[in-house]
Design an enzyme around this catalytic site. Structure first.
Site, PDB file in Angstrom:
ATOM      1  N   GLU A 199      -9.799  -1.658 -10.289  1.00 53.86           N
ATOM      2  CA  GLU A 199      -8.560  -2.455 -10.201  1.00 53.86           C
ATOM      3  C   GLU A 199      -8.870  -3.950 -10.138  1.00 53.86           C
ATOM      4  OE1 GLU A 199      -9.309   0.192  -8.366  1.00 53.86           O
ATOM      5  OE2 GLU A 199      -7.537   1.257  -7.644  1.00 53.86           O
ATOM      6  N   GLY A 210     -16.281  -2.610   3.990  1.00 57.73           N
ATOM      7  CA  GLY A 210     -15.119  -3.265   3.383  1.00 57.73           C
ATOM      8  C   GLY A 210     -13.998  -3.519   4.386  1.00 57.73           C
ATOM      9  N   ARG A 211     -13.649  -2.501   5.159  1.00 56.52           N
ATOM     10  CA  ARG A 211     -12.497  -2.644   6.078  1.00 56.52           C
ATOM     11  C   ARG A 211     -12.858  -3.414   7.343  1.00 56.52           C
ATOM     12  NH1 ARG A 211     -14.147   2.334   4.942  1.00 56.52           N
ATOM     13  NH2 ARG A 211     -14.962   3.695   6.569  1.00 56.52           N
ATOM     14  N   GLU A 213      -9.152   5.465   6.717  1.00 53.56           N
ATOM     15  CA  GLU A 213     -10.345   5.512   5.862  1.00 53.56           C
ATOM     16  C   GLU A 213     -11.591   5.688   6.738  1.00 53.56           C
ATOM     17  OE1 GLU A 213     -12.060   2.235   3.167  1.00 53.56           O
ATOM     18  OE2 GLU A 213     -10.851   3.360   1.763  1.00 53.56           O
ATOM     19  N   HIS A 246      16.407   0.030  12.223  1.00 52.74           N
ATOM     20  CA  HIS A 246      17.549   0.303  11.343  1.00 52.74           C
ATOM     21  C   HIS A 246      17.126   1.201  10.192  1.00 52.74           C
ATOM     22  CE1 HIS A 246      19.934  -2.588  13.593  1.00 52.74           C
ATOM     23  NE2 HIS A 246      18.784  -3.231  13.714  1.00 52.74           N
ATOM     24  N   LYS A 271     -16.779  -6.142  -2.697  1.00 56.84           N
ATOM     25  CA  LYS A 271     -18.104  -5.918  -2.110  1.00 56.84           C
ATOM     26  C   LYS A 271     -19.048  -5.365  -3.175  1.00 56.84           C
ATOM     27  CE  LYS A 271     -20.534  -3.294   1.364  1.00 56.84           C
ATOM     28  NZ  LYS A 271     -20.516  -2.364   2.490  1.00 56.84           N
ATOM     29  N   LYS A 325     -11.435   8.438  -8.227  1.00 58.21           N
ATOM     30  CA  LYS A 325     -11.923   7.362  -9.106  1.00 58.21           C
ATOM     31  C   LYS A 325     -12.607   7.950 -10.342  1.00 58.21           C
ATOM     32  CE  LYS A 325     -12.985   3.990  -5.445  1.00 58.21           C
ATOM     33  NZ  LYS A 325     -14.016   3.240  -4.769  1.00 58.21           N
TER      34      LYS A 325
HETATM   35  O1  F6P Z   1     -12.034   2.774  -2.665  1.00 62.15           O
HETATM   36  C1  F6P Z   1     -12.132   2.432  -1.328  1.00 62.15           C
HETATM   37  C2  F6P Z   1     -12.887   1.155  -1.154  1.00 62.15           C
HETATM   38  O2  F6P Z   1     -14.230   1.365  -1.418  1.00 62.15           O
HETATM   39  C3  F6P Z   1     -12.683   0.553   0.216  1.00 62.15           C
HETATM   40  O3  F6P Z   1     -13.498   1.116   1.159  1.00 62.15           O
HETATM   41  C4  F6P Z   1     -12.927  -0.888  -0.055  1.00 62.15           C
HETATM   42  O4  F6P Z   1     -12.462  -1.719   0.961  1.00 62.15           O
HETATM   43  C5  F6P Z   1     -12.197  -1.056  -1.353  1.00 62.15           C
HETATM   44  O5  F6P Z   1     -12.428   0.139  -2.048  1.00 62.15           O
HETATM   45  C6  F6P Z   1     -12.615  -2.214  -2.199  1.00 62.15           C
HETATM   46  O6  F6P Z   1     -13.965  -2.158  -2.494  1.00 62.15           O
HETATM   47  P1  F6P Z   1     -14.722  -3.408  -3.101  1.00 62.15           P
HETATM   48  O7  F6P Z   1     -14.630  -4.509  -2.099  1.00 62.15           O
HETATM   49  O8  F6P Z   1     -16.118  -2.950  -3.336  1.00 62.15           O
HETATM   50  O9  F6P Z   1     -14.018  -3.769  -4.367  1.00 62.15           O
END
Ligand code: F6P
Length: 524
Positions: free
Chosen positions: A215, A266-267, A352, A383, A209, A492
């Site tokens: 990452e 995002g979620r 979150e 199990h 987003k 972060k």
């Molecule tokens: O670090 C949390 C977060 O901001 C989430 O809320 C989000 O879904 C995820 O990182 C990924 O964010 P982006 O889509 O901006 O890479």
């Protein structure tokens, strides 16, 4: 009532009444017991169960009685829940901290061209963007030169599409190219996948987003380097992006970008272009069916009276369990192999969204909010940790999810699976008395049972929308903003400071523990 100035749950008249009722319920002369509750009320199953679109929910094996239910509904009314729900569903800026709407329901609302209101321009944009994304998905599915699609994203840019693709693959709904997901900042994940791919036949979708998540950018760079090293020549054809930040994507070298709006959290973004890998896996018809299922649940949430509104009823149960019964954990046990990543998806959705210690205006809360959500697919969990659920000292509510019709023909196995789901819920409730302590089961342990007719895109859409609205509803009662996530920021920032220190060894200003570990972690 103005939703912005609604009272918080602990400012209502219902709150102390619920506290008093919980004391009596748990520690009165005759504490509540599920076994006696079923004997005393022959209608308990009907009274505490509920049909919503594509989902039947049995709440009757929970530690709740009619009085608690009545007070919880009073709590919802006093908190101005209905006005807050209306604000959510009509695109008001319910994400107050970031001054944005959280209008994910618009993404699945059927588009009607003749509508005359201020939001019609936006509705048209949503419909066009969906049509673009689905046309692209169909083109990829039809392109025999693309055998593998790799989605690179994390959190909301991974969990929803990954879980949904996995679920619908198990349900036999997927076709087309193989779809892979890379999320982890740990390079082992992408390093394991890339050697199995052929650059000329692979499409990478970089989903972020913000297009600023470390990452994802590191994985995307690794993918591009690998692609070029393999002799890949056409980055523009083999890399597409999904983002709000079109400029950052084009700086990365991505020219084909599917944009999303900043009001899509995002979620909550599976329904937007973030769903592209899923649309490639299930086709445009499947994706539209997913949206239709979610939309059916949206309509239920918008219009069912609060007494029979399933997302709200589940949320009220969460509030009752967390804040009055002291049950702060919930185990999710989907008895469907495809749903094995549902607990991970729900962890982000719930924790979150609602794992907050302050309300929407920043005031500290003196009560519990999000439960710890965890789980594993049935029957695997039986199990592993079910021992603790049955006999451990802590009571943990369990949420079973079962699907009546399997997508395979192994009827004996399916009958056994369903029997196991039912048996676990019943065993938790009835327990077993034995003179031998090791064989004693206390029973009276709560569970919810969600029942789906079959697993398909429509049902999955409805199930996920149910969870989204449940999270909104509990957040609404707790008075928190479910749509921000400031709690992820500090880590972060510190990581960005520590990464160069791992290279240089500079430990100035660090605490002794971090400095000691940093020294040990540096390459030798
Ligand atoms: O670090 C949390 C977060 O901001 C989430 O809320 C989000 O879904 C995820 O990182 C990924 O964010 P982006 O889509 O901006 O890479």
């Amino acid at each position: 009532m103005d939703w912005k100035t609604r009272p918080r749950c602990d400012e209502t008249a219902a709150w102390p009444l619920l506290q008093a009722h919980a004391r009596h319920f748990l520690k009165g002369a005759e504490p509540f017991d599920l076994r006696t509750a079923f004997v005393a009320d022959e209608q308990r199953f009907e009274r505490f169960s509920q049909q919503a679109p594509y989902v039947f929910a049995d709440l009757s094996k929970n530690l709740i009685d009619a009085r608690a239910q009545e007070l919880l509904l009073q709590l919802a009314r006093e908190c101005g829940f209905e006005d807050h729900r209306q604000a959510l569903l009509t695109g008001e800026e319910v994400n107050t901290a970031e001054q944005r709407a959280a209008w994910h329901t618009l993404l699945r609302e059927p588009y009607s061209p003749g509508r005359e209101d201020a939001s019609q321009g936006l509705r048209e944009e949503v419909a066009t963007s969906l049509a673009d994304m689905l046309a692209f998905a169909e083109a990829v599915r039809a392109d025999a030169s693309i055998t593998d699609v790799v989605n690179i994203g994390i959190g909301g840019s991974d969990l929803g599409p990954r879980m949904a693709a996995q679920t619908l693959r198990a349900a036999g709904v997927t076709s087309g190219p193989r779809v892979h997901f890379v999320a982890n900042g740990d390079g082992h994940e992408i390093s394991e996948l890339l050697p199995a791919l052929d650059a000329a036949h692979t499409l990478f979708i970089v989903v972020s987003k913000t297009f600023g998540t470390a990452e994802t950018l590191l994985n995307a760079k690794a993918a591009r380097q690998w692609f070029l090293a393999q002799g890949g020549t056409d980055v523009a054809r083999h890399f597409v992006g999904v983002t709000c930040n079109v400029e950052a994507a084009s700086q990365f070298g991505i020219s084909r970008v599917f944009s999303i709006w900043d009001w899509v959290g995002g979620r909550y973004s599976l329904w937007s272009a973030v769903g592209l890998p899923l649309a490639i896996a299930i086709g445009s018809e499947g994706f539209r069916a997913l949206l239709a299922g979610a939309s059916a649940m949206d309509q239920h949430f918008a219009s069912a009276p609060i007494e029979t509104n399933l997302p709200l009823r589940l949320a009220l149960l969460d509030v009752w369990q967390c804040d009055f019964l002291g049950l702060r954990s919930r185990c999710v046990a989907p008895y469907h192999h495809g749903l094995r990543r549902l607990p991970a998806y729900l962890q982000q959705l719930e924790m979150e969204s609602n794992g907050k210690g302050v309300d929407a205006s920043g005031r500290a809360l003196s009560f519990s909010t999000s439960p710890v959500v965890w789980g594993e697919a049935g029957s695997n969990g039986q199990h592993a940790f079910f021992q603790m659920l049955h006999q451990g000292p802590e009571v943990i509510p369990v949420e079973f999810i079962a699907v009546r019709e399997p997508a395979h023909s192994l009827q004996d196995q399916h009958r056994s699976l369903l029997a196991n789901a039912l048996a676990q819920a019943r065993a938790l409730m009835i327990g077993q008395t034995s003179a031998c302590g090791h064989r004693n089961f206390p029973g009276n342990r709560p569970s919810t049972f969600l029942l789906l007719e079959r697993m398909d895109p429509t049902t999955l859409g409805a199930l996920l929308a149910l969870y989204e609205h449940r999270v909104f509803s509990s957040g609404s009662l707790w008075g928190i903003n479910s749509f921000d996530q400031w709690g992820v920021e500090l880590g972060k920032t510190i990581a960005a400071d520590l990464a160069p220190r791992l290279a240089s060894g500079d430990a100035a200003g660090l605490d002794a523990s971090t400095a000691g570990l940093l020294a040990r972690l540096r390459p030798s």
